[in-house]
Design a protein around this motif. Structure first.
Motif, PDB file in Angstrom:
ATOM      1  N   LEU A 134       0.791  -1.199  -0.033  1.00 27.30           N
ATOM      2  CA  LEU A 134      -0.085   0.075  -0.131  1.00 27.30           C
ATOM      3  C   LEU A 134       0.994   1.130   0.058  1.00 27.30           C
ATOM      4  N   ASP A 135       1.978   1.325   0.864  1.00 27.08           N
ATOM      5  CA  ASP A 135       2.824   2.554   1.093  1.00 27.08           C
ATOM      6  C   ASP A 135       3.607   2.839  -0.180  1.00 27.08           C
ATOM      7  N   ALA A 136       3.931   1.512  -1.112  1.00 27.50           N
ATOM      8  CA  ALA A 136       4.887   1.647  -2.156  1.00 27.50           C
ATOM      9  C   ALA A 136       3.728   1.947  -3.358  1.00 27.50           C
ATOM     10  N   VAL A 137       2.559   1.551  -3.517  1.00 24.53           N
ATOM     11  CA  VAL A 137       1.500   1.786  -4.555  1.00 24.53           C
ATOM     12  C   VAL A 137       0.849   2.891  -4.725  1.00 24.53           C
ATOM     13  N   VAL A 138       0.326   3.297  -3.574  1.00 23.66           N
ATOM     14  CA  VAL A 138      -0.606   4.504  -3.525  1.00 23.66           C
ATOM     15  C   VAL A 138       0.117   5.781  -4.355  1.00 23.66           C
ATOM     16  N   PRO A 139       1.508   6.132  -3.616  1.00 28.34           N
ATOM     17  CA  PRO A 139       2.030   7.604  -4.112  1.00 28.34           C
ATOM     18  C   PRO A 139       2.306   7.268  -5.802  1.00 28.34           C
ATOM     19  N   LEU A 140       2.365   6.244  -6.369  1.00 26.39           N
ATOM     20  CA  LEU A 140       2.684   5.824  -7.728  1.00 26.39           C
ATOM     21  C   LEU A 140       1.685   6.571  -8.772  1.00 26.39           C
ATOM     22  N   PHE A 141       0.441   6.524  -8.191  1.00 26.37           N
ATOM     23  CA  PHE A 141      -0.810   7.111  -8.933  1.00 26.37           C
ATOM     24  C   PHE A 141      -0.836   8.491  -8.955  1.00 26.37           C
ATOM     25  N   PHE A 142      -0.060   9.368  -8.181  1.00 24.64           N
ATOM     26  CA  PHE A 142      -0.373  10.820  -8.029  1.00 24.64           C
ATOM     27  C   PHE A 142       0.862  11.639  -8.254  1.00 24.64           C
ATOM     28  N   ALA A 143       0.541  12.955  -8.573  1.00 22.67           N
ATOM     29  CA  ALA A 143       1.435  14.139  -8.717  1.00 22.67           C
ATOM     30  C   ALA A 143       2.214  13.932  -6.984  1.00 22.67           C
ATOM     31  N   ASN A 144       3.361  14.563  -7.310  1.00 27.63           N
ATOM     32  CA  ASN A 144       4.366  14.553  -6.028  1.00 27.63           C
ATOM     33  C   ASN A 144       3.711  15.270  -4.726  1.00 27.63           C
ATOM     34  N   ASN A 145       2.984  16.383  -5.179  1.00 31.70           N
ATOM     35  CA  ASN A 145       2.286  17.165  -3.979  1.00 31.70           C
ATOM     36  C   ASN A 145       1.047  16.738  -3.544  1.00 31.70           C
ATOM     37  N   ALA A 146       0.513  15.404  -4.048  1.00 32.74           N
ATOM     38  CA  ALA A 146      -0.817  14.926  -4.015  1.00 32.74           C
ATOM     39  C   ALA A 146      -1.433  14.919  -2.714  1.00 32.74           C
ATOM     40  N   GLU A 147      -0.540  14.374  -1.795  1.00 30.93           N
ATOM     41  CA  GLU A 147      -1.198  14.470  -0.321  1.00 30.93           C
ATOM     42  C   GLU A 147      -1.525  15.916   0.366  1.00 30.93           C
TER      43      GLU A 147
END
Length: 271
Positions: free
Chosen positions: A150-163
């Motif tokens: 989860l921690d590896a995959v979720v950020p793959l889908f979004f722009a760098n500042n998505a959080e």
């Protein structure tokens, strides 16, 4: 939602609007709802057919006969036949673009135009192929998506500042992946192997003569702008646009801009 059964598996799809037909394909690990901002606008002029990929959304697991993405393209051609739709355009993001290119190759006379977003139709590069297959094996073994994945995959889908920029979007996606358990997790991983074990379709791209728009998020990590540039260089006469401040799910991170670009492209196609 509407239903279509082929080879004993039921596919669910949205059918909204009237006019020229747009067949829309969502990303791996998402479903038809990913296209909601675009459907809302495009369905005012077009008939939007938006299926849930096998093992995604409300659709069943893939039938035994659907082994490759080319087979899935055949399933969608069967859906078009069932709906008595002769010609249509394809708008595909990620795996939607992969099977979209396969469908053009299968039935070039039936596809009016093609939008490829955040996708790549060549072989999966060796390094990511090994990484993704390792993740899929872990998901299959656990019958869930383990926390490290989860921690590896979720950020793959979004722009760098998505959080910071799209916290609800990121949280919703993480929640969805966390909810995949049991046979559903196994079925989703099975589809993943079809996606990341796909064939190289570049020879087909060289034969494409239909109007084609290629778009990619400037910050797309799994499907980089370089990959989109390679497809643009291969498809004669294609248009190419890099979407600023967007990652892999660019249509949700920059919905107004993406919808506007698709609308302008389709206006020219159907002028």
């Amino acid at each position: 939602m509407n239903k279509f059964t082929i080879n004993d598996s039921t596919m669910h799809y949205v059918d909204q609007g009237e006019g020229p037909v747009l067949l829309m394909g969502h990303s791996y690990l998402w479903d038809h709802a990913m296209w909601a901002p675009q459907i809302e606008v495009l369905s005012q002029k077009y008939r939007c057919i938006v299926p849930d990929l096998w093992a995604h959304g409300a659709s069943d697991a893939a039938p035994a006969q659907t082994v490759t993405l080319q087979d899935y393209a055949q399933d969608l051609l069967a859906l078009m036949d069932h709906l008595e739709i002769d010609t249509f355009s394809i708008i595909g993001l990620s795996v939607g673009g992969m099977w979209g290119a396969d469908l053009v190759a299968l039935a070039p006379q039936r596809v009016t135009s093609l939008v490829l977003m955040d996708t790549f139709v060549g072989f999966e590069p060796e390094v990511t192929h090994a990484k993704y297959f390792g993740m899929l094996d872990a998901i299959t073994a656990a019958q869930s998506v383990p926390a490290p994945i989860l921690d590896a995959v979720v950020p793959l889908f979004f722009a760098n500042n998505a959080e910071n920029d799209s916290p609800e979007l990121v949280a919703h996606f993480r929640e969805h992946l966390s909810s995949l358990t049991g046979q559903r997790a196994v079925d989703v991983a099975t589809i993943g192997r079809k996606v990341f074990g796909r064939r190289d379709a570049f020879d087909d791209l060289e034969t494409f003569t239909l109007p084609t728009l290629i778009m990619v998020g400037a910050e797309d990590k799994p499907r980089t702008p370089l990959e989109s540039q390679l497809m643009h260089d291969t498809i004669k006469g294609s248009s190419y646009f890099v979407i600023p401040k967007a990652g892999h799910i660019s249509n949700l991170e920059q919905p107004e801009l993406v919808t506007e670009k698709i609308e302008h492209f389709l206006d020219r196609v159907y002028a």
